[in-house]
Design a protein around this motif. Structure first.
Motif, PDB file in Angstrom:
ATOM      1  N   ARG A 177      -8.214  -3.793  -5.322  1.00  0.00           N
ATOM      2  CA  ARG A 177      -8.691  -3.040  -6.492  1.00  0.00           C
ATOM      3  C   ARG A 177      -8.703  -1.549  -6.203  1.00  0.00           C
ATOM      4  N   ALA A 178      -9.164  -1.183  -5.003  1.00  0.00           N
ATOM      5  CA  ALA A 178      -9.199   0.238  -4.626  1.00  0.00           C
ATOM      6  C   ALA A 178      -7.779   0.810  -4.573  1.00  0.00           C
ATOM      7  N   ASP A 179      -6.842   0.032  -4.030  1.00  0.00           N
ATOM      8  CA  ASP A 179      -5.449   0.484  -3.958  1.00  0.00           C
ATOM      9  C   ASP A 179      -4.866   0.676  -5.355  1.00  0.00           C
ATOM     10  N   LEU A 180      -5.135  -0.279  -6.239  1.00  0.00           N
ATOM     11  CA  LEU A 180      -4.610  -0.184  -7.613  1.00  0.00           C
ATOM     12  C   LEU A 180      -5.215   1.012  -8.348  1.00  0.00           C
ATOM     13  N   ALA A 181      -6.496   1.255  -8.131  1.00  0.00           N
ATOM     14  CA  ALA A 181      -7.129   2.414  -8.764  1.00  0.00           C
ATOM     15  C   ALA A 181      -6.501   3.703  -8.245  1.00  0.00           C
TER      16      ALA A 181
END
Length: 158
Positions: free
Chosen positions: A123-127
């Motif tokens: 999720r952090a990478d996608l954000a």
């Protein structure tokens, strides 16, 4: 007393073997060997017992043949016959092998969840990717606007 010299134990004198004691022990050893040889010859009719004794004598090598050891923790290897082996039985894994397999499975599960975007790191990478895409789009719009402005200025000067 010189440095590094061997020191005797305090208060203990040296022990010497008595010649009569040595003679008595040697006679007992000869009698035991003589009696043992007679017993082995008489037990030749029993195939199983003689083969067991031969195996025990062959296994003893070096100091093992001289010293009798009775260690309850020591497990002697017993040969299995081919007919006794169970080929279809599942092989039990050692603790290290089980842990290694569990670690690999956990890693595969994590990677699967990561690719689906269900982990915190994913999720952090996608954000982060979304923010970077937005910044790049804004930068591209600015470049296009600047190019258009330069083109208009160059057209107006002509």
């Amino acid at each position: 007393m010189p440095r590094g010299g061997k020191k005797g134990h305090k208060g203990r004198g040296k022990q010497f073997s008595n010649p009569e004691e040595i003679d008595r022990q040697m006679k007992a050893q000869r009698e035991l060997e003589a009696n043992g040889g007679v017993e082995k010859e008489s037990s030749g009719s029993e195939d199983e017992s003689s083969s067991d004794e031969d195996c025990e004598n062959k296994k003893k090598s070096g100091v093992e043949g001289l010293i009798e050891i009775e260690n309850p923790n020591r497990v002697s290897q017993k040969n299995k016959k081919v007919t006794e082996l169970d080929v279809n039985a599942p092989k039990e894994l050692s603790r290290r092998e089980r842990e290694e397999i569990e670690k690999q499975k956990a890693k595969e599960r994590y990677m699967k969840l990561h690719l689906e975007g269900k982990t915190d790191q994913a999720r952090a990478d996608l954000a982060r990717l979304a923010i970077i895409k937005k910044q790049r789009e804004d930068a591209a719009k600015k470049r296009d606007d600047l190019k258009k402005d330069k083109d208009e200025e160059s057209k107006s000067k002509r």
